[in-house]
Write a protein that holds these residues in place. Structure first.
Motif, short mmCIF file in Angstrom:
data_model
loop_
_atom_site.label_atom_id
_atom_site.label_comp_id
_atom_site.label_asym_id
_atom_site.label_seq_id
_atom_site.Cartn_x
_atom_site.Cartn_y
_atom_site.Cartn_z
N PRO A 27 0.81 -1.23 0.00
CA PRO A 27 0.00 0.00 0.00
C PRO A 27 0.84 1.28 0.00
O PRO A 27 0.50 2.26 -0.67
CB PRO A 27 -0.82 -0.11 1.29
N GLU A 28 1.95 1.24 0.73
CA GLU A 28 2.79 2.45 0.82
C GLU A 28 3.56 2.73 -0.47
O GLU A 28 4.13 3.82 -0.64
CB GLU A 28 3.77 2.35 2.00
N ASN A 29 3.55 1.76 -1.40
CA ASN A 29 4.22 1.95 -2.69
C ASN A 29 3.24 2.31 -3.80
O ASN A 29 3.57 2.27 -4.98
CB ASN A 29 4.99 0.69 -3.10
N LEU A 30 2.03 2.69 -3.39
CA LEU A 30 1.00 3.09 -4.34
C LEU A 30 0.77 4.60 -4.23
O LEU A 30 0.52 5.12 -3.15
CB LEU A 30 -0.31 2.34 -4.05
N TYR A 31 0.87 5.28 -5.37
CA TYR A 31 0.69 6.73 -5.41
C TYR A 31 -0.56 7.03 -6.24
O TYR A 31 -0.63 6.71 -7.43
CB TYR A 31 1.91 7.41 -6.04
N LEU A 32 -1.54 7.66 -5.60
CA LEU A 32 -2.80 7.98 -6.27
C LEU A 32 -2.86 9.49 -6.49
O LEU A 32 -2.83 10.26 -5.54
CB LEU A 32 -3.97 7.51 -5.41
N ILE A 33 -2.91 9.87 -7.76
CA ILE A 33 -2.82 11.29 -8.11
C ILE A 33 -4.11 11.72 -8.80
O ILE A 33 -4.50 11.15 -9.82
CB ILE A 33 -1.59 11.54 -9.01
N THR A 34 -4.76 12.71 -8.23
CA THR A 34 -6.04 13.19 -8.74
C THR A 34 -5.95 14.68 -9.07
O THR A 34 -4.98 15.34 -8.71
CB THR A 34 -7.17 12.91 -7.74
N ASN A 36 -8.02 17.25 -8.13
CA ASN A 36 -8.28 18.19 -7.05
C ASN A 36 -8.44 17.47 -5.71
O ASN A 36 -8.61 16.26 -5.66
CB ASN A 36 -9.54 19.04 -7.35
N GLN A 37 -8.41 18.26 -4.66
CA GLN A 37 -8.41 17.71 -3.31
C GLN A 37 -9.78 17.24 -2.83
O GLN A 37 -9.87 16.59 -1.79
CB GLN A 37 -7.87 18.75 -2.33
N SER A 38 -10.84 17.53 -3.58
CA SER A 38 -12.19 17.18 -3.14
C SER A 38 -12.38 15.67 -2.97
O SER A 38 -13.23 15.23 -2.21
CB SER A 38 -13.23 17.71 -4.12
N LYS A 39 -11.57 14.88 -3.69
CA LYS A 39 -11.70 13.42 -3.61
C LYS A 39 -10.79 12.80 -2.54
O LYS A 39 -10.86 11.60 -2.29
CB LYS A 39 -11.36 12.79 -4.96
N PHE A 40 -9.95 13.62 -1.91
CA PHE A 40 -8.95 13.10 -0.98
C PHE A 40 -9.55 12.25 0.14
O PHE A 40 -9.07 11.15 0.42
CB PHE A 40 -8.15 14.26 -0.36
N SER A 41 -10.59 12.76 0.80
CA SER A 41 -11.13 12.07 1.98
C SER A 41 -11.70 10.70 1.60
O SER A 41 -11.48 9.71 2.30
CB SER A 41 -12.20 12.92 2.67
N LYS A 42 -12.41 10.65 0.47
CA LYS A 42 -13.01 9.39 0.02
C LYS A 42 -11.91 8.38 -0.36
O LYS A 42 -11.97 7.21 0.01
CB LYS A 42 -13.92 9.64 -1.18
N SER A 44 -8.76 8.38 0.65
CA SER A 44 -7.96 8.01 1.82
C SER A 44 -8.68 7.00 2.72
O SER A 44 -8.04 6.21 3.41
CB SER A 44 -7.56 9.25 2.63
N GLU A 45 -10.01 7.01 2.71
CA GLU A 45 -10.78 6.00 3.45
C GLU A 45 -10.52 4.60 2.88
O GLU A 45 -10.40 3.63 3.63
CB GLU A 45 -12.28 6.31 3.37
N GLU A 46 -10.46 4.52 1.54
CA GLU A 46 -10.27 3.23 0.88
C GLU A 46 -8.79 2.81 0.83
O GLU A 46 -8.48 1.63 0.80
CB GLU A 46 -10.82 3.29 -0.55
N PHE A 47 -7.90 3.81 0.82
CA PHE A 47 -6.46 3.54 0.70
C PHE A 47 -5.70 4.31 1.79
O PHE A 47 -4.94 5.24 1.49
CB PHE A 47 -5.95 3.95 -0.68
N PRO A 48 -5.92 3.93 3.06
CA PRO A 48 -5.35 4.71 4.17
C PRO A 48 -3.83 4.73 4.22
O PRO A 48 -3.25 5.67 4.77
CB PRO A 48 -5.94 4.02 5.42
N LYS A 49 -3.17 3.72 3.67
CA LYS A 49 -1.71 3.66 3.76
C LYS A 49 -1.00 4.14 2.49
O LYS A 49 0.23 4.16 2.43
CB LYS A 49 -1.26 2.22 4.06
N SER A 50 -1.78 4.51 1.48
CA SER A 50 -1.19 4.93 0.20
C SER A 50 -1.00 6.44 0.15
O SER A 50 -1.52 7.19 0.97
CB SER A 50 -2.07 4.46 -0.96
#
Length: 267
Positions: A27-34, A36-42, A44-50
């Motif tokens: 999980p810590e080797n996964l980088y999720l790039i979006t 805008n920040q509006s999707k961050f909370s959703k 981070s709930e699914e990928f707390p360690k990424s």
């Protein structure tokens, strides 16, 4: 392996879930790039360690594989506004519809590109992905990509990149065609007085059973149809209406138009 997903939408996140489910990546080797920040909370709930960030925040990308999962219409703008530079040994996997390898290479100024076309059942690990690659990519690199793709279902390598637009029209868009037919059947059931939930049950189970018959029977589709459509019966009455209205031609033309649109997306 470290993987970055550029465009953490539905498809990008479903790929991520499959990689983690089969422990192909930590999980810590996964980088999720979006965008805008509006999707961050959703996310981070699914990928707390990424690692989650926006395009504007990324000045350097420490990843072995970069998966491009943005909308094809947005790719040119995104590529021209990256703040980071791709490193020589980084692999790029595009899951964008229509955008050809040559265009991706040109806009990214990077040769190591694999192009793939998945479909939405990857969300359940039941997708199918057609993929092809640029010249210069080794067999071992392709095997690594295939391992990742197979975690979302099945994958098929295509020598001819031109076929990927057909794959996009056939399987990439394909689930929507089945949903469309199922929806029409459910609505017909409701019109005949069957409760909506009951109509859904009958249609969904019918489709599931038909799928298994197709997969497990030695008979052709024409033979399977004949098995159901007895002379002068109810099925024959429905099929006659379909044929009189050229439903098969309409379906085929729709799929061919989807392929045409895929080609247009490349610009």
């Amino acid at each position: 392996m470290k993987i970055a997903i550029l465009g953490a939408g539905n498809m990008g996140l479903s790929f991520s879930k499959s990689f983690l489910k089969y422990e192909l990546i930590k999980p810590e080797n996964l980088y999720l790039i979006t965008r805008n920040q509006s999707k961050f909370s959703k996310i981070s709930e699914e990928f707390p360690k990424s690692n989650i960030s926006t395009f504007d925040d990324v000045e350097e990308l420490d990843a072995d594989l970069i998966i491009i999962a943005v909308k094809p219409q947005d790719f040119k703008h995104v590529a021209e506004n990256f703040r980071f530079k791709l490193k020589e040994n980084q692999m790029v996997l595009s899951i964008m519809a229509g955008i050809k390898i040559e265009k991706i290479q040109k806009l990214l100024n990077h040769p190591l590109v694999v192009r793939a076309m998945p479909n939405s059942p990857t969300l359940l690990g039941m997708g199918i992905t057609g993929y092809t690659s640029a010249e210069g990519i080794s067999f071992s690199q392709l095997i690594n990509i295939e391992r990742l793709l197979n975690s979302t279902g099945r994958s098929v390598y295509l020598e001819n990149e031109e076929l990927l637009d057909g794959v996009t029209a056939l399987s990439g868009s394909g689930p929507a065609y089945f949903y469309y037919i199922v929806d029409a059947m459910i609505k017909a059931g409701i019109e005949m007085g069957i409760d909506e939930n009951l109509s859904k049950l009958f249609v969904n189970q019918t489709m599931l059973g038909a799928y298994h018959l197709i997969n497990n029977s030695d008979k052709s589709l024409e033979e399977l149809i004949k098995d159901v459509a007895s002379k002068g019966g109810t099925t024959e009455a429905a099929l006659k209406t379909f044929n009189e209205n050229n439903l098969m031609e309409i379906m085929k033309n729709g799929i061919l138009n989807a392929e045409k649109r895929a080609k247009e997306l490349n610009g």
